[in-house]
Write a protein that holds these residues in place. Structure first.
Motif, mmCIF file in Angstrom:
data_model
loop_
_atom_site.group_PDB
_atom_site.id
_atom_site.type_symbol
_atom_site.label_atom_id
_atom_site.label_comp_id
_atom_site.label_asym_id
_atom_site.label_seq_id
_atom_site.Cartn_x
_atom_site.Cartn_y
_atom_site.Cartn_z
ATOM 1 N N LEU A 143 0.810 -1.215 0.000
ATOM 2 C CA LEU A 143 0.000 0.000 0.000
ATOM 3 C C LEU A 143 0.849 1.274 0.000
ATOM 4 C CD1 LEU A 143 -2.878 1.246 0.398
ATOM 5 C CD2 LEU A 143 -2.562 0.930 2.848
ATOM 6 N N VAL A 200 -7.091 5.658 -3.100
ATOM 7 C CA VAL A 200 -6.859 4.252 -3.473
ATOM 8 C C VAL A 200 -8.199 3.551 -3.707
ATOM 9 C CG1 VAL A 200 -6.081 2.015 -2.568
ATOM 10 C CG2 VAL A 200 -4.581 4.007 -2.402
ATOM 11 N N GLU A 208 -9.970 4.553 -6.878
ATOM 12 C CA GLU A 208 -9.384 3.941 -8.066
ATOM 13 C C GLU A 208 -9.844 2.480 -8.208
ATOM 14 O OE1 GLU A 208 -5.160 4.716 -8.323
ATOM 15 O OE2 GLU A 208 -4.957 3.385 -10.062
ATOM 16 N N LEU A 209 -10.080 1.834 -7.075
ATOM 17 C CA LEU A 209 -10.479 0.420 -7.113
ATOM 18 C C LEU A 209 -11.976 0.227 -7.349
ATOM 19 C CD1 LEU A 209 -8.400 -0.902 -4.069
ATOM 20 C CD2 LEU A 209 -8.025 -1.481 -6.482
ATOM 21 N N ARG A 224 2.387 0.991 -9.614
ATOM 22 C CA ARG A 224 0.990 1.285 -9.869
ATOM 23 C C ARG A 224 0.138 0.388 -8.976
ATOM 24 N NH1 ARG A 224 -0.202 -0.140 -15.004
ATOM 25 N NH2 ARG A 224 1.796 -1.252 -15.071
ATOM 26 N N LEU A 225 -1.097 0.807 -8.768
ATOM 27 C CA LEU A 225 -1.976 0.080 -7.854
ATOM 28 C C LEU A 225 -2.089 -1.402 -8.231
ATOM 29 C CD1 LEU A 225 -3.919 0.036 -5.504
ATOM 30 C CD2 LEU A 225 -5.607 1.206 -6.905
ATOM 31 N N ARG A 226 -2.291 -1.674 -9.528
ATOM 32 C CA ARG A 226 -2.507 -3.075 -9.911
ATOM 33 C C ARG A 226 -1.277 -3.930 -9.695
ATOM 34 N NH1 ARG A 226 -4.185 -2.908 -16.010
ATOM 35 N NH2 ARG A 226 -4.104 -5.151 -15.706
ATOM 36 N N LEU A 242 -4.586 -6.298 -1.120
ATOM 37 C CA LEU A 242 -3.641 -5.178 -1.187
ATOM 38 C C LEU A 242 -2.950 -5.127 0.174
ATOM 39 C CD1 LEU A 242 -2.402 -2.727 -2.588
ATOM 40 C CD2 LEU A 242 -4.423 -1.406 -1.955
ATOM 41 N N VAL A 266 2.375 2.045 -3.288
ATOM 42 C CA VAL A 266 1.380 2.637 -4.188
ATOM 43 C C VAL A 266 1.235 4.125 -3.881
ATOM 44 C CG1 VAL A 266 -1.060 2.668 -4.857
ATOM 45 C CG2 VAL A 266 0.088 0.477 -4.423
#
Ligand SMILES: Nc1ncnc2c1ncn2[C@@H]1O[C@H](COP(=O)(O)OP(=O)(O)OP(=O)(O)O)[C@@H](O)[C@H]1O
Ligand SMILES: [Mg+2]
Lengths: 280, 85
Positions: free
Chosen positions: A75, A120, A123-124, A84-86, A101, A78
């Protein structure tokens, strides 16, 4: 952010996740266990689910979910832009639609802010049905981070004075934050002790806290066995705790599920109590 | 209630009932942010204020915090001493 959707929807999706934070006030009452199991149960029911470990510095959700060996980024990576988040999301290969995550282990809670958590989650949201956040104990920064993006809050308590008192404090803080009414899981219930009058019954806890119940989970050795293995207890079929967590997942989805009867008089003490006519 | 009756009653309370009673009390104070000590101080102040206008019997004043849903309510019962003529 397509690609989380298991391939079938080709990134063409209209999901908007519900963000549900699992918190408690007092430590060690079963937040991480509940998060791992409810997340797995929701995924088993066909949902796209991501579990976020918000316990930065004391990460454990990875271990309880059995994904600790697959962590590359976390986390904080990120948030600080190192990936990147993914890239930080770990897909659970045993359960379709389930992702983790992970939290950072070597940083502390100040590495994350409430607005980071909101970003975060935003974005998810389009790629998932449910985002479950495992909150740290306490009422400080880590708790604030965990509840900031929450649409709903679930409070975990044991049937014991300190954790009920701390749950009440959390309820008060959520009220002040205008977060909407939280729902309660009472975890680690021992039906024999309840029957003998030596453990608060669910009704007592609800009388005192005056919030809605979403589930009751018995004390169950299988929880410890499954945690040893890193294999959530909901994935086993023959455990009472597993059934309880599956029921909670279904109630989260809006299904009407009757509550398991954990409070019947069982065992010798319960039986003696019944003889004396003291059973409720 | 006689001492004996009280002892018997006390005996019949299960530990979970005791837990529930203690929790209810402590939460009333937690929720209102009024400790038992502050409540005592408040009681004295209120008796003093009212006592400036009318005669009250401090020994018979009852003062308690009660639950009304999740909010607490301060309940005072202040018997006035009848005026001597
Ligand atoms: N229903 C249950 N039956 C038996 N053991 C349980 C049950 N629920 C949780 N436990 C055990 O209790 C311990 C604490 O659980 P867990 O780590 O989930 O709590 P936590 O609230 O996340 O703690 P922390 O506040 O430290 O994050 C673990 O050892 C877990 O296996
Ligand atoms: Mg935890």
């Amino acid at each position: 952010m397509q690609g989380f959707t298991g391939g079938d929807s080709q990134g063409f999706c209209h999901m908007s996740a519900r963000v549900i934070t699992i918190t408690s006030g007092k430590g060690g009452v079963g937040k991480t266990t509940a998060t791992a199991n409810i997340a797995a149960a929701l995924a088993q029911l066909g949902n796209q689910v991501v579990a976020i470990d918000a316990d930065v510095g004391l990460r454990n959700l990875d271990l309880v979910m059995g994904l600790e060996n697959r962590i590359v980024y976390d986390l904080v990576d990120v948030i600080e832009g190192r990936c990147r988040l993914r890239q930080a999301m770990i897909r659970d290969k045993r359960t379709d639609g389930l992702y983790l995550l992970p939290a950072a282990q070597t940083r502390d809670k100040t590495a994350v802010s409430p607005s980071d958590m909101v970003l975060v989650c935003d974005e998810l949201r389009p790629s998932f049905d449910y985002i479950l956040i495992d909150s740290p104990a306490g009422i400080e920064r880590g708790f604030r981070n965990a509840i900031a993006p929450a649409d709903e809050v679930i409070i975990v308590s044991n049937a014991e004075v300190s954790s009920v008192r701390d749950a009440d404090r959390i309820i008060g803080l959520l009220q002040a934050d205008e977060k909407g009414a939280p729902r309660l899981i009472v975890n680690r219930i021992k039906p024999d002790m309840v029957a003998a009058g030596d453990m608060l019954a669910i009704g007592d806890v609800l009388d005192v806290l005056m919030i809605e119940l979403i589930g009751t989970v018995p004390e169950d050795d299988q929880v410890i066995v499954s945690t040893n293995r890193g294999f959530p207890v909901v994935l086993e079929n023959h455990s009472l705790a597993g059934e309880a967590f599956r029921n909670i997942a279904r109630r989260i989805r809006g299904e009407e599920v009757p509550f398991l009867s954990l409070q019947q008089n069982r065992g010798l003490r319960g039986w003696l109590k019944k003889l004396r006519g003291g059973g409720k | 209630m006689s001492l004996l009756q009280r002892l018997l009653r006390q005996n019949r309370l299960t530990s979970s009932q005791i837990a529930k009673d203690r929790l209810k009390m402590v939460l009333i104070h937690d929720r209102s942010d009024l400790s038992p000590g502050m409540l005592e101080a408040l009681k004295d102040e209120i008796i003093a204020t009212i006592g400036k206008r009318v005669q009250v019997d401090p020994a018979r004043v009852t003062f308690s915090l009660e639950q009304d849903g999740r909010t607490s309510r301060l309940v005072a019962d202040i018997p006035l001493i009848p005026k001597m003529r």
